[in-house]
Design a protein around this motif. Sequence first.
Motif, PDB file in Angstrom:
ATOM      1  N   CYS A 125      31.011  44.657  42.242  1.00  8.52           N
ATOM      2  CA  CYS A 125      30.465  43.332  42.573  1.00  8.52           C
ATOM      3  C   CYS A 125      31.501  42.260  42.260  1.00  8.52           C
ATOM      4  CB  CYS A 125      29.232  43.010  41.719  1.00  8.52           C
ATOM      5  SG  CYS A 125      27.877  44.140  41.952  1.00  8.52           S
ATOM      6  N   GLY A 126      31.373  41.133  42.918  1.00  7.94           N
ATOM      7  CA  GLY A 126      32.171  39.943  42.584  1.00  7.94           C
ATOM      8  C   GLY A 126      33.662  40.222  42.654  1.00  7.94           C
ATOM      9  N   THR A 127      34.373  39.676  41.688  1.00 10.39           N
ATOM     10  CA  THR A 127      35.824  39.806  41.653  1.00 10.39           C
ATOM     11  C   THR A 127      36.252  41.274  41.648  1.00 10.39           C
ATOM     12  OG1 THR A 127      36.199  37.656  40.665  1.00 10.39           O
ATOM     13  CG2 THR A 127      37.781  39.363  40.111  1.00 10.39           C
ATOM     14  N   ALA A 128      35.521  42.119  40.933  1.00 13.47           N
ATOM     15  CA  ALA A 128      35.893  43.539  40.875  1.00 13.47           C
ATOM     16  C   ALA A 128      35.854  44.165  42.263  1.00 13.47           C
ATOM     17  CB  ALA A 128      34.958  44.275  39.918  1.00 13.47           C
ATOM     18  N   SER A 163      34.304  47.690  37.137  1.00 13.99           N
ATOM     19  CA  SER A 163      33.491  46.660  36.485  1.00 13.99           C
ATOM     20  C   SER A 163      34.154  46.214  35.191  1.00 13.99           C
ATOM     21  CB  SER A 163      32.095  47.228  36.184  1.00 13.99           C
ATOM     22  OG  SER A 163      31.334  46.312  35.448  1.00 13.99           O
ATOM     23  N   GLN A 164      34.303  44.916  35.016  1.00 16.62           N
ATOM     24  CA  GLN A 164      34.810  44.403  33.746  1.00 16.62           C
ATOM     25  C   GLN A 164      33.821  44.755  32.645  1.00 16.62           C
ATOM     26  OE1 GLN A 164      35.338  42.540  30.344  1.00 16.62           O
ATOM     27  NE2 GLN A 164      33.694  41.581  31.488  1.00 16.62           N
ATOM     28  N   SER A 165      32.572  44.317  32.817  1.00 20.40           N
ATOM     29  CA  SER A 165      31.580  44.456  31.743  1.00 20.40           C
ATOM     30  C   SER A 165      31.083  45.882  31.584  1.00 20.40           C
ATOM     31  CB  SER A 165      30.375  43.563  32.036  1.00 20.40           C
ATOM     32  OG  SER A 165      29.734  44.005  33.229  1.00 20.40           O
ATOM     33  N   THR A 219      27.034  45.703  34.967  1.00 18.94           N
ATOM     34  CA  THR A 219      26.480  45.050  36.158  1.00 18.94           C
ATOM     35  C   THR A 219      25.409  45.956  36.790  1.00 18.94           C
ATOM     36  OG1 THR A 219      28.558  43.922  36.450  1.00 18.94           O
ATOM     37  CG2 THR A 219      27.130  44.019  38.372  1.00 18.94           C
ATOM     38  N   VAL A 245      33.919  33.068  32.007  1.00 14.85           N
ATOM     39  CA  VAL A 245      33.020  33.729  32.968  1.00 14.85           C
ATOM     40  C   VAL A 245      33.781  34.105  34.242  1.00 14.85           C
ATOM     41  CG1 VAL A 245      31.051  33.283  34.488  1.00 14.85           C
ATOM     42  CG2 VAL A 245      30.866  32.840  32.045  1.00 14.85           C
ATOM     43  N   SER A 261      36.525  35.707  36.154  1.00 17.66           N
ATOM     44  CA  SER A 261      37.412  36.815  35.762  1.00 17.66           C
ATOM     45  C   SER A 261      38.852  36.560  36.210  1.00 17.66           C
ATOM     46  CB  SER A 261      36.875  38.084  36.419  1.00 17.66           C
ATOM     47  OG  SER A 261      37.591  39.195  35.967  1.00 17.66           O
ATOM     48  N   GLU A 301      33.674  29.130  41.947  1.00 21.66           N
ATOM     49  CA  GLU A 301      32.997  29.408  40.677  1.00 21.66           C
ATOM     50  C   GLU A 301      33.155  28.282  39.668  1.00 21.66           C
ATOM     51  OE1 GLU A 301      32.950  34.101  39.651  1.00 21.66           O
ATOM     52  OE2 GLU A 301      34.936  33.242  39.828  1.00 21.66           O
ATOM     53  N   ALA A 360      26.792  33.848  35.050  1.00 22.46           N
ATOM     54  CA  ALA A 360      26.845  34.563  33.771  1.00 22.46           C
ATOM     55  C   ALA A 360      27.914  35.623  33.901  1.00 22.46           C
ATOM     56  CB  ALA A 360      25.506  35.200  33.451  1.00 22.46           C
ATOM     57  N   LYS A 361      28.460  36.024  32.786  1.00 17.36           N
ATOM     58  CA  LYS A 361      29.562  36.973  32.833  1.00 17.36           C
ATOM     59  C   LYS A 361      29.072  38.385  33.123  1.00 17.36           C
ATOM     60  CE  LYS A 361      34.044  37.852  31.439  1.00 17.36           C
ATOM     61  NZ  LYS A 361      34.577  37.554  32.771  1.00 17.36           N
ATOM     62  N   VAL A 379      26.005  40.550  34.605  1.00 17.08           N
ATOM     63  CA  VAL A 379      24.817  40.352  35.438  1.00 17.08           C
ATOM     64  C   VAL A 379      23.981  41.626  35.421  1.00 17.08           C
ATOM     65  CG1 VAL A 379      23.998  39.718  37.732  1.00 17.08           C
ATOM     66  CG2 VAL A 379      26.068  38.693  36.839  1.00 17.08           C
TER      67      VAL A 379
HETATM   68  C1  G6P Z   1      29.598  38.204  37.543  1.00 15.37           C
HETATM   69  C2  G6P Z   1      30.825  37.501  37.006  1.00 15.37           C
HETATM   70  C3  G6P Z   1      32.022  37.798  37.901  1.00 15.37           C
HETATM   71  C4  G6P Z   1      32.227  39.302  38.014  1.00 15.37           C
HETATM   72  C5  G6P Z   1      30.973  40.007  38.515  1.00 15.37           C
HETATM   73  C6  G6P Z   1      31.083  41.520  38.373  1.00 15.37           C
HETATM   74  O1  G6P Z   1      29.193  37.634  38.726  1.00 15.37           O
HETATM   75  O2  G6P Z   1      30.590  36.098  36.944  1.00 15.37           O
HETATM   76  O3  G6P Z   1      33.188  37.205  37.343  1.00 15.37           O
HETATM   77  O4  G6P Z   1      33.274  39.556  38.900  1.00 15.37           O
HETATM   78  O5  G6P Z   1      29.838  39.614  37.729  1.00 15.37           O
HETATM   79  O6  G6P Z   1      31.125  41.821  37.011  1.00 15.37           O
HETATM   80  P1  G6P Z   1      31.709  43.148  36.394  1.00 15.37           P
HETATM   81  O7  G6P Z   1      31.477  43.004  34.913  1.00 15.37           O
HETATM   82  O8  G6P Z   1      30.918  44.280  36.987  1.00 15.37           O
HETATM   83  O9  G6P Z   1      33.152  43.216  36.751  1.00 15.37           O
END
Ligand code: G6P
Length: 606
Positions: A297-300, A344-346, A349, A395, A397, A485, A600-601, A603
């Motif tokens: 999702c998102g930047t990833a 995924s960073q986190s 997600t 938040v 990335s 963003e 949110a960082k 999600v």
């Molecule tokens: C949120 C963050 C984004 C990130 C996305 C995916 O929307 O604000 O910066 O790219 O989630 O998150 P992840 O932790 O899966 O890379």
Amino acid sequence: MCGIVGLLGRRPAAPLLLEGLRRLEYRGYDSAGIATLAEGRLDRRRAEGKIAKLAAVLEDQPLDGTIGIAHTRWATHGRPNETNAHPHIADGIAVVHNGIIENFQALRDRLEAAGHVFATETDTEVVPHLIAQHQRTGLDPTRAAARAFDELEGAYSLLVLFQSRPDLLVAARRGSPLAIGYGDGEMFVGSDATALAPLTERIQYLEEGDWAVVGEDGAQIHGADGQPVEREIGRTAFSGALMGKGNFRHFMEKEIYEQPSVLGDTLHAFDVGTGEIAMPSLPFDIKAVSRLHMVACGTASLACQVARYWFERHAHLPVECDLASEFRYRRPLLTTDQGAVFVSQSGETADTLAALRLCRAAGVPTVGIVNVPESTIAREADALVRTLAGPEIGVASTKAFTTQLATLACMAIAAAERRGTMDAAELKQAAETLNAVPGHALEALECCAGIQDIAEEFAQVRDLLYLGRGSNYPIALEGALKLKEITYIHAEGYAAGELKHGPIALVDEATPVIVVAPSDDVFEKTASNVQEVMARGGRVLLVTDQAGHRALGDKATWSLVLPTVPPLIAPIVFVIPLQLLAYHVAVRRGTDVDQPRNLAKSVTVE
Ligand code: G6P
């Protein structure tokens, strides 16, 4: 989304809960609250806005007690105001909640018909009422809670505090993560180990469907079938220290400038300096796999889109890129000869996690490329590849993205080696190219001196277009995403060749066009697109290298001239000025750079 923390023990609860919330603020920051139990009385403080607001309320009206629960919210149901802030209390039962209760309306209708009066617009408020309803039928608090959990649909985690039970908390995990921390005569519960790290190193993760009764001496955990289960207690690697900004104004700025160093760490793990790139252990044979799914999702997800160019060009391996929220519902054709990569960073997600589970259920071997090594995706994937970006607090990335790119580039070249699609000289060259990334990232940071003046002008505009081609097309998308963003300026990224099929209608003097154009094999094509913009009075910011600048610089309104790098690594280097541009525009517009509105960082709802 939303952060949960709870504790029971000997020390005053409220200050520790507040500290836990500060560490969870990356999960949401539109309102926050704490409830504690002191001398048989349940009391709470809540505030709209960030944790600092709640801290101010607590300063004026402190809370006593050594047991409590706390929450930082990212609104799903109900506006982010004090009334809708958690904890929600009914009949001496306080609840904090992360996730969505999908059948809340039906439950609320039933409970209202039974005489329950609701005070908020949230889905969460049904939970204390439902537990209270079951208590009225004679169930004790823990059984009443377990019965209520069985009736809730959706993905959530919950923590419950009972006025009648100062000796326990009840926690449940259905779809959103929850960890239990073991102290010395004290117990803690948190959305993740980040919140608990200053309190204890000993962490136990609840698994899907688990619910737990947490007392002073430990936790009794029940599995999805209600039977007692054991879950391993491990030591967390999270640091107890709160991260600082150093000499930087914002975490995002610090993280942008950390990139040369964390890229070095990430590339070092692949041994790029030895001239041979190590392939991490994978749950499938990269020589035999028929295609890769890349899901995020998102930047990833934009890192995945760049990686598709690398895997297809260098390793001749077909890649399908999907947004996780689409992948999980589009009925992808999954077969066991494929591999699936989740970035995924986190590592939390919700959509990415659900997509991973879908692949696992279909027998497709899964790899998680994750920055938080104790996260759910890291634990559930068949193989884990870590990006070594270190904690990313902003938040938006930045360093997580470039380390994802570096990781995927290494994996693509290692795959090419295994699949015999690059010869020895090409492989050596690629390793040397990757080894040079940290140095080029540093040069990219240094040659962006003029960016402040450009940011000054861009801070006034309403719309921006970003163009790129080939592996720099996803970089144009990322540039636009970063700007949206944190500056709230409308920006769109397009493949440069698509300009004439629609977006060119938007081109005028008021809409600057940012063109990402290193002098590669598609430069001439992009140059033609730049001419098309300028012929229509459009103003262009050219992000290029020396050769590109020589060819086109005199026609552009502004230029950023980056080091000349091989095409393989251009996306990693060329995204850096786009991050800086978004940052400086945001600073000029005075937005909340590290915690932009509505985002949110992590999600954890779909
Ligand atoms: C949120 C963050 C984004 C990130 C996305 C995916 O929307 O604000 O910066 O790219 O989630 O998150 P992840 O932790 O899966 O890379």
